[in-house]
Motif scaffolding. Structure first.
Motif, short mmCIF file in Angstrom:
data_model
loop_
_atom_site.label_atom_id
_atom_site.label_comp_id
_atom_site.label_asym_id
_atom_site.label_seq_id
_atom_site.Cartn_x
_atom_site.Cartn_y
_atom_site.Cartn_z
N ASN A 131 9.98 -8.33 8.52
CA ASN A 131 10.88 -7.88 7.46
C ASN A 131 10.09 -7.07 6.45
O ASN A 131 8.86 -7.03 6.48
CB ASN A 131 11.57 -9.08 6.79
CG ASN A 131 10.58 -10.05 6.19
OD1 ASN A 131 9.95 -9.77 5.18
ND2 ASN A 131 10.42 -11.22 6.82
N ILE A 132 10.80 -6.43 5.56
CA ILE A 132 10.19 -5.48 4.65
C ILE A 132 9.16 -6.13 3.73
O ILE A 132 8.16 -5.52 3.35
CB ILE A 132 11.28 -4.75 3.85
CG1 ILE A 132 10.70 -3.52 3.15
CG2 ILE A 132 11.97 -5.69 2.87
CD1 ILE A 132 11.77 -2.61 2.57
N PHE A 133 9.35 -7.41 3.39
CA PHE A 133 8.42 -8.09 2.50
C PHE A 133 7.13 -8.48 3.22
O PHE A 133 6.07 -8.53 2.60
CB PHE A 133 9.10 -9.32 1.89
CG PHE A 133 10.33 -9.00 1.10
CD1 PHE A 133 10.28 -8.16 0.01
CD2 PHE A 133 11.57 -9.51 1.46
CE1 PHE A 133 11.41 -7.84 -0.72
CE2 PHE A 133 12.71 -9.20 0.74
CZ PHE A 133 12.63 -8.36 -0.34
N ASN A 141 -1.46 2.55 -4.66
CA ASN A 141 -0.62 2.01 -5.73
C ASN A 141 0.52 2.97 -6.08
O ASN A 141 1.60 2.54 -6.48
CB ASN A 141 -1.46 1.73 -6.97
CG ASN A 141 -2.30 0.47 -6.83
OD1 ASN A 141 -1.87 -0.51 -6.23
ND2 ASN A 141 -3.49 0.49 -7.38
N ARG A 142 0.27 4.27 -5.92
CA ARG A 142 1.31 5.26 -6.21
C ARG A 142 2.40 5.24 -5.14
O ARG A 142 3.59 5.33 -5.44
CB ARG A 142 0.70 6.66 -6.33
CG ARG A 142 1.72 7.74 -6.68
CD ARG A 142 1.01 9.00 -7.11
NE ARG A 142 0.37 9.68 -5.99
CZ ARG A 142 0.96 10.63 -5.27
NH1 ARG A 142 2.20 11.00 -5.53
NH2 ARG A 142 0.31 11.22 -4.27
N TYR A 143 1.99 5.16 -3.88
CA TYR A 143 2.96 5.18 -2.80
C TYR A 143 3.62 3.82 -2.56
O TYR A 143 4.68 3.75 -1.94
CB TYR A 143 2.30 5.65 -1.49
CG TYR A 143 2.17 7.15 -1.39
CD1 TYR A 143 3.25 7.94 -1.04
CD2 TYR A 143 0.95 7.79 -1.65
CE1 TYR A 143 3.14 9.32 -0.94
CE2 TYR A 143 0.82 9.17 -1.56
CZ TYR A 143 1.93 9.93 -1.20
OH TYR A 143 1.81 11.29 -1.12
N PHE A 144 2.98 2.76 -3.05
CA PHE A 144 3.53 1.41 -2.87
C PHE A 144 3.61 0.70 -4.22
O PHE A 144 2.86 -0.24 -4.49
CB PHE A 144 2.67 0.59 -1.90
CG PHE A 144 2.61 1.15 -0.51
CD1 PHE A 144 3.59 0.85 0.41
CD2 PHE A 144 1.58 2.00 -0.14
CE1 PHE A 144 3.54 1.37 1.70
CE2 PHE A 144 1.52 2.53 1.14
CZ PHE A 144 2.50 2.21 2.06
N PRO A 145 4.51 1.15 -5.08
CA PRO A 145 4.66 0.48 -6.38
C PRO A 145 5.26 -0.91 -6.21
O PRO A 145 5.87 -1.22 -5.19
CB PRO A 145 5.62 1.42 -7.14
CG PRO A 145 6.41 2.09 -6.06
CD PRO A 145 5.47 2.25 -4.89
N ASP A 146 5.09 -1.74 -7.23
CA ASP A 146 5.68 -3.08 -7.20
C ASP A 146 7.20 -2.98 -7.21
O ASP A 146 7.78 -2.04 -7.75
CB ASP A 146 5.21 -3.89 -8.41
CG ASP A 146 3.74 -4.27 -8.32
OD1 ASP A 146 3.24 -4.39 -7.18
OD2 ASP A 146 3.10 -4.42 -9.37
#
Length: 374
Positions: free
Chosen positions: A178-180, A242-247
């Motif tokens: 899953n996505i998480f 961190n830019r492509y995968f923000p929280d």
């Protein structure tokens, strides 16, 4: 609300490769789907984002990479050079006899190309010497070998992450695709980058096996220059990830789906708070969740008595995290429908090739009438 055979009101979301034609705000695919179902969730393929984030090489490492590509192209572009190099490797009892090309659209090819070139670098040096090629001096420089070794280790780590993010990897086998779960892998990789930065800052290169094996005895100056370039690269790499995968903006959804028994009721929307309270006080359901059942089995089979909470969880569980299956389909079609079979209807063949279901051969054989003897 049915159009083109699709029930748009049941549409959960879609995953794209991030192309402008997919994610435009007015007339492209995302905008068109939003007109059919405003609640549809758009996701950008995790692997494509990771590939974009990894393009952060400083100039010195970029030059080293281009040199490696030139060496491979010099040997592979000529059929004569390829045969001569293969014979040389055979005479030297090398583990490999050929080099590998790489292409930008093949995610694993760059790391595999560098690894193969490094493993038979001595054979390559002899071949370049015999050919009196101008690449020899650059390929043999001590500083180049060190940068080359770092690239081998770096792209090996990138390839490892690629494989973890592909749909047929460990996540799929564990029922966690899953996505998480993919988000966890990315967060773990970012934490690794932070660890590498801290180590390199202390002149500790143990995280890079190939580099660590050859760096001793090269001199303090080489280490200092290498440390500077590696720090620059790893810092940029961390920033790009961190830019492509923000929280996640709404972390309550993630917490709710992963463990509905730990989240505070005040963190979720008002319309599902009462139902969540009932779920959290269902002892049998809690025991089932804690017994080790997968998230998919829990939300699809066990939580049917709580439709509001369950619908939210299933919407995110059904999202595709990558376009891996689509890419796999294209690759399978290229293999099946080649120039020798260009009129073939490949639908049935592709379904068989892409299915994860094991065929029951014995049952199929028994259902067939045996050929009568003559």
């Amino acid at each position: 609300m049915e159009e083109h055979g699709l029930m748009w009101d049941r549409f959960a979301g879609f995953c794209t490769d991030g192309a402008p034609t997919m994610l435009g705000s007015r007339s492209d695919l995302a905008a068109l789907i939003k007109t059919k179902n405003p609640s549809a969730i758009t996701t950008h393929c995790v692997i494509h984002r990771q590939a974009l984030a990894a393009k952060t090489l400083p100039e010195c490492f970029t030059v080293a990479l281009k040199t490696a590509i030139k060496v491979v192209n010099f040997i592979k572009k000529s059929a004569l050079n390829t045969r001569l190099f293969k014979q040389l490797c055979s005479d030297m009892n090398s583990e490999h006899e050929t080099l590998l090309f790489h292409t930008e659209v093949r995610w694993l090819s760059k790391g595999n190309m560098l690894s193969r070139l490094y493993e038979i670098r001595e054979e390559v040096k002899i071949f370049l010497t015999n050919k009196e090629n101008e690449l020899l001096d650059q390929f043999c420089e001590p500083e180049y070998i060190i940068r080359f070794a770092y690239l081998v280790d770096f792209f090996a780590q990138i390839n490892k992450l690629y494989l973890q993010l592909q749909g047929s990897g460990n996540l799929k086998l564990q029922g966690m695709s899953n996505i998480f779960a993919y988000e966890d892998k990315i967060r773990a990789f970012i934490a690794k980058i932070e660890l590498w930065i801290n180590k390199v800052e202390r002149n500790n290169f143990s995280a890079f096996d190939t580099l660590n094996q050859i760096i001793d005895g090269q001199g303090a100056d080489v280490k200092k220059e290498l440390q500077k370039n590696m720090m620059l690269h790893l810092t940029n790499l961390k920033n790009e990830f961190n830019r492509y995968f923000p929280d996640w903006e709404d972390k309550s959804i993630q917490k709710l789906m992963r463990n509905p028994f730990l989240i505070n009721v005040s963190e979720v929307a008002d319309e599902i708070q009462e139902e969540l309270i009932e779920m959290q006080h269902d002892t049998n359901l809690k025991d089932t969740f804690e017994s080790g059942t997968t998230l998919k089995d829990y939300w699809c089979q066990k939580a049917v008595s709580f439709p509001k909470v369950r619908d939210i969880a299933i919407r995110y569980l059904t999202l595709f995290s990558t376009t891996y299956l689509c890419e796999q389909g294209f690759s399978t079609l290229l293999i099946i429908k080649n120039k020798h079979r260009n009129r073939l209807n490949a639908a049935a063949d592709m379904r068989l090739a892409l299915s994860s279901t094991e065929p029951r051969i014995q049952k199929l054989v028994k259902s067939m009438q045996p050929q009568k003897s003559h």
